[in-house]
Scaffold this active site. Structure first.
Site, PDB file in Angstrom:
ATOM      1  N   SER A 196     -41.385  -1.122   5.614  1.00 47.62           N
ATOM      2  CA  SER A 196     -41.443  -2.581   5.504  1.00 47.62           C
ATOM      3  C   SER A 196     -40.080  -3.175   5.863  1.00 47.62           C
ATOM      4  CB  SER A 196     -41.881  -2.975   4.090  1.00 47.62           C
ATOM      5  OG  SER A 196     -42.305  -4.303   4.029  1.00 47.62           O
TER       6      SER A 196
ATOM      7  N   ARG B 244     -45.287 -13.160  -6.658  1.00 50.40           N
ATOM      8  CA  ARG B 244     -45.518 -11.717  -6.622  1.00 50.40           C
ATOM      9  C   ARG B 244     -47.007 -11.408  -6.512  1.00 50.40           C
ATOM     10  NH1 ARG B 244     -43.152  -7.120  -4.973  1.00 50.40           N
ATOM     11  NH2 ARG B 244     -43.691  -5.332  -6.267  1.00 50.40           N
TER      12      ARG B 244
ATOM     13  N   ASP C 246     -53.102  -1.110   7.152  1.00 45.59           N
ATOM     14  CA  ASP C 246     -52.074  -2.124   6.883  1.00 45.59           C
ATOM     15  C   ASP C 246     -52.376  -3.390   7.685  1.00 45.59           C
ATOM     16  OD1 ASP C 246     -49.780  -3.589   6.416  1.00 45.59           O
ATOM     17  OD2 ASP C 246     -48.387  -1.991   6.964  1.00 45.59           O
TER      18      ASP C 246
ATOM     19  N   HIS D  15     -50.656  -1.599   3.102  1.00 45.63           N
ATOM     20  CA  HIS D  15     -49.221  -1.565   3.359  1.00 45.63           C
ATOM     21  C   HIS D  15     -48.480  -0.647   2.393  1.00 45.63           C
ATOM     22  CE1 HIS D  15     -45.437  -3.002   4.946  1.00 45.63           C
ATOM     23  NE2 HIS D  15     -45.040  -3.421   3.762  1.00 45.63           N
ATOM     24  N   ASP D  16     -48.950  -0.564   1.168  1.00 46.47           N
ATOM     25  CA  ASP D  16     -48.274   0.249   0.149  1.00 46.47           C
ATOM     26  C   ASP D  16     -48.384   1.749   0.389  1.00 46.47           C
ATOM     27  OD1 ASP D  16     -46.946  -1.478  -1.459  1.00 46.47           O
ATOM     28  OD2 ASP D  16     -48.397  -1.470  -3.099  1.00 46.47           O
TER      29      ASP D  16
END
Length: 501
Positions: free
Chosen positions: A152, A221, A317, A350-351
């Site tokens: 990222s 968040r 992602d 994405h994680d």
């Protein structure tokens, strides 16, 4: 023991007392830099790997802090026997400029006022973050990093390192990232910032000493965390399950487990992160663009790059989709830069770069093991064939090399002198190298595989080979200790049949 954690670690601090010129043109300093290191730096200072963290990360990438309930954020990847093997590599992770995790940021004390910077802190970019990291690497007396990697925002830093400091990086491994932030990515960042700034307690950034804007930061968040996941991972993890109830409440309380999960993530985040740092770092991500706003093509941005690349994307992602990684690879290949592309197959979104250590381990290990001689050769003093024995001995002692190539007047290799040769020459009272040096020298070429060089060393029982080009010009030297430290002895190098390296 292999596969274990690096154990208890402490975060260190280096203060750069000068000023740096930011991309905005402003001068800023002094700067505190928080960092951690794992493993040992080898004698040639050639085995250092820089790990770059993502938006809310920190310098604590591996191991345990005293009293912590969980290890560093990439502990699955860093440690003895792991992907970034601390038995071979000296691993460094530093906190980025603008953060709230030890490196100078908006929550830090402004030495001119004695108060937190707040919005007096200058807007910074990824290039500025990398410039500060370079100051740390210089402080550690490392001329060239073996590799720079991260996911990222960390991947953006890896790309920026290769562009800003082409001579300082051998391998670049950007993961789940892009060469420039897309309009969608910028849009999500703006919504997150507005969530923070809309909280009355944000108070134009002047909340230090009072209650911070927890509601706004929590909401930011929550928004961000949605982008880190995928539709499939959320379906698998939550489905439409209700949260501690058997039926809908028919009001606006929390009904679904996915809602409860997001509230939890937002609530825990505000306890560990500063709202202003969140604004500054997301802005730095927005500004990231290796094409300088279209002033140059991506191919042109990579023209001076010298490192080899492994670009890794994640199949699910949608925040940094694979097409952006493929764009990077195409631009690199158009410059004849060695670039490999790999895609993690995962439903995590994405994680996945944090949640798929098994796939990453296979991909990255294979890449780092395919080192060629040119990647690990080092500069070595070269002495002329008419050099007196006494002078050769002095050069050897000062340089701490036990093998020195001997060249002709035109720079071609004509022999090799070792510490044993010099000792023998002194004992026999020889004056010049001609009678002492080895004239039939086993050499390596820069494109040769490490497996091939290792077999030569074993066959001839030698520990160093001069590296020469096709015209026998001396390019450097490769030694057995560098090979063993950077590549290791427990697995074969791909393509080197029969190697036990």
């Amino acid at each position: 023991m292999k596969g274990e954690s690096v154990g208890l670690v402490e975060t260190k601090k280096y203060t750069y007392s000068g000023e740096i010129e930011l991309e905005s043109g402003k001068k800023f300093g002094p700067i505190d830099i928080a960092y951690e290191t794992y493993g040992d730096l080898n004698d040639k200072r050639s085995n250092a790997i820089l790990i770059c963290h993502a938006l809310s990360g920190d310098a604590h990438a591996a191991g345990w802090h005293e009293g912590d309930g969980k290890p560093g954020w990439w502990d699955d990847m860093i440690g003895p026997g792991k992907t970034f093997d601390t038995d071979k590599y000296f691993v460094i992770c530093s906190n980025v400029l603008g953060s709230c995790k030890g490196t100078t940021g908006p929550a830090s004390i402004n030495p001119e006022t004695g108060e937190p910077y707040g919005l007096d802190f200058p807007v910074v970019t990824v290039s500025d973050m990398v410039k500060v990291q370079k100051k740390l690497i210089d402080h550690l007396d490392i001329d060239q990093l073996l590799a720079v990697t991260g996911g990222s925002l960390g991947g953006m830093q890896a790309l920026q390192w290769a562009v800003s400091y082409p001579d300082s990086v051998r391998f670049s491994i950007p993961i789940a990232t892009a060469a420039r932030s897309s309009p969608q990515q910028i849009a999500f960042n703006e919504v997150r910032r507005r969530a923070v700034m809309s909280d009355p307690k944000w108070n134009e950034g002047e909340y230090y000493g009072d209650e911070p804007p927890k509601d706004g930061l929590s909401l930011a968040r929550m928004i961000g965390h949605i982008t880190f996941l995928s539709d499939e991972s959320m379906r698998q993890k939550f489905g439409r399950k209700l949260s501690d109830k058997e039926d809908y409440s028919f009001d606006f309380s929390t009904d679904f487990k996915v809602e409860s999960y997001l509230h939890y993530k937002g609530g825990t985040f505000v306890e560990r992160f500063d709202a202003n740092s969140y604004l500054y770092i997301t802005r730095a991500i927005d500004y990231f663009d290796l094409t300088n706003g279209g002033e140059r093509s991506l191919r042109e941005a990579f023209e001076d790059v010298k490192s080899k690349f492994l670009v890794i994307a994640i199949s699910s992602d949608w925040l940094y989709p694979p097409y952006q990684s493929k764009e990077i690879v195409r631009a690199l290949e158009s410059n004849d830069i060695d670039a490999a592309y790999s895609e993690i197959k995962s439903s995590y979104g994405h994680d996945a770069f944090l949640l798929e250590p098994g796939q990453l381990n296979h991909i990255v290990r294979d890449f780092l093991s395919q080192v060629s001689v040119g990647d690990i050769q080092i500069d070595v003093p070269i002495i002329g064939k008419d050099t007196p024995i006494e002078k050769a001995s002095e050069v050897m002692i000062e340089s701490e090399f036990t093998h020195l190539p001997v060249s002709s007047e035109k720079g071609k290799l004509v022999g090799l002198i070792t510490a044993w040769d010099i000792a023998k020459a002194v004992a026999e009272d020889l004056d010049s190298l001609k009678g002492a040096m080895t004239k039939e020298v086993v050499t390596a070429s820069p494109d040769e595989s490490i497996g091939s060089v290792t077999r030569k060393m074993r066959k001839h029982n030698i520990s160093a080979l001069p590296v020469t080009d096709e015209a026998d010009k001396i390019l450097g030297i490769v030694t057995s200790d560098i090979i063993s430290q950077l590549v290791g002895r427990e697995r074969p190098v791909p393509g080197a049949a029969g190697s036990e390296l």
